[in-house]
Design a protein around this motif. Structure first.
Motif, mmCIF file in Angstrom:
data_model
loop_
_atom_site.group_PDB
_atom_site.id
_atom_site.type_symbol
_atom_site.label_atom_id
_atom_site.label_comp_id
_atom_site.label_asym_id
_atom_site.label_seq_id
_atom_site.Cartn_x
_atom_site.Cartn_y
_atom_site.Cartn_z
ATOM 1 N N ASP A 139 1.304 -0.818 -0.088
ATOM 2 C CA ASP A 139 0.085 -0.278 -0.367
ATOM 3 C C ASP A 139 0.912 2.184 -0.157
ATOM 4 N N GLU A 140 1.868 1.359 0.549
ATOM 5 C CA GLU A 140 2.986 2.342 0.923
ATOM 6 C C GLU A 140 3.520 2.798 -0.465
ATOM 7 N N ASN A 141 3.853 1.158 -1.047
ATOM 8 C CA ASN A 141 4.404 1.388 -2.333
ATOM 9 C C ASN A 141 3.443 1.722 -3.764
ATOM 10 N N ALA A 142 2.540 1.969 -3.838
ATOM 11 C CA ALA A 142 1.460 2.790 -4.133
ATOM 12 C C ALA A 142 1.588 4.012 -3.922
#
Length: 262
Positions: free
Chosen positions: A35-38
């Motif tokens: 989610d953080e990478n997105a």
């Protein structure tokens, strides 16, 4: 292959890991930062779409210093490369030139201002000019004046407006254009007790700060938009100048916008 074997044949995880020579930790590993990478990817796509001249360094400095995100630069760069956002590096042509005088670097604000002109066209083909002024110490943009004609008196008027809210500079650095070598401009500088530092003819690198600012203006918005009137140019220039001073990271300031530097 191990996961498929467990699912299809019903073999235990321990036996499958021993057969395929992998650890049980590796088998059970699941990524927890997707989610953080997105979110990082969304930021990078948005930043490079708004400013196509922004590379990885400027995007990372913006996220770190302006948006105050604590992501590691290696992680951001890995996602940046995965999205294929790398900018093509244009090879530099090596030219043999005479060694110019060294660039004089200021040590405090309002010590040296640099100024220069730019040219472009409106949608109907009419030519207009931009008169740009920056403070060399923090690369702060002071003024962008648009006009079909910018004679010496217009230049003096812009500088007088700046001096109403800025401290007087010790020197003004400029080229040998007719507006800057005229008697009116020289007399104005003498009355204000401001020194004029003319660069050597044919040596624009001696005025590198304003030349770099001109390039940023050219590739950030001037060459991207087609304006119908001079009022549109002036309005956009005023808004962009605020963004340049308050939000746009600058490498010379350690990746911070000019007005964020103490």
């Amino acid at each position: 292959m191990a996961q498929q074997t467990v699912a299809v044949r019903g073999v235990s995880v321990r036996l499958v890991c021993a057969a395929f020579r992998i650890s049980e930790t590796c088998y059970r590993y699941q990524a927890t930062l997707s989610d953080e990478n997105a979110e990082i990817a969304d930021w990078l796509v948005k930043l490079t779409a708004q400013g196509s001249d922004w590379g990885f360094g400027r995007c990372f400095h913006y996220l770190r210093n302006v948006e105050h995100q604590g992501w590691n630069h290696k992680r951001v760069y890995r996602i940046y490369c995965a999205l294929a956002l790398n900018l093509r590096i244009k090879p530099r042509r090596r030219l043999k030139r005479q060694t110019p005088e060294p660039l004089k670097e200021p040590i405090k604000p309002d010590q040296v201002w640099s100024m220069d002109f730019m040219h472009d066209q409106l949608s109907d083909g009419r030519c207009f000019r931009l008169f740009n002024v920056i403070d060399d110490y923090r690369r702060e943009g002071l003024a962008i004046e648009a006009g079909f004609s910018l004679p010496t008196l217009r230049v003096i008027r812009v500088l007088d407006q700046l001096l109403e809210w800025r401290r007087k500079p010790t020197a003004i650095r400029c080229d040998n254009g007719p507006e800057f070598v005229s008697h009116e401009f020289v007399s104005w500088a003498m009355r204000r007790d401001i020194r004029i530092d003319y660069i050597q003819p044919g040596k624009p690198q001696q005025n590198a700060y304003i030349e770099r600012a001109n390039r940023t203006i050219r590739y950030s918005w001037l060459s991207k938009h087609l304006f119908d009137s001079l009022e549109e140019v002036q309005d956009y220039a005023t808004q962009w100048l605020w963004f340049y001073n308050h939000r746009r990271p600058h490498k010379a300031n350690g990746g911070k916008p000019p007005l964020m530097v103490a």
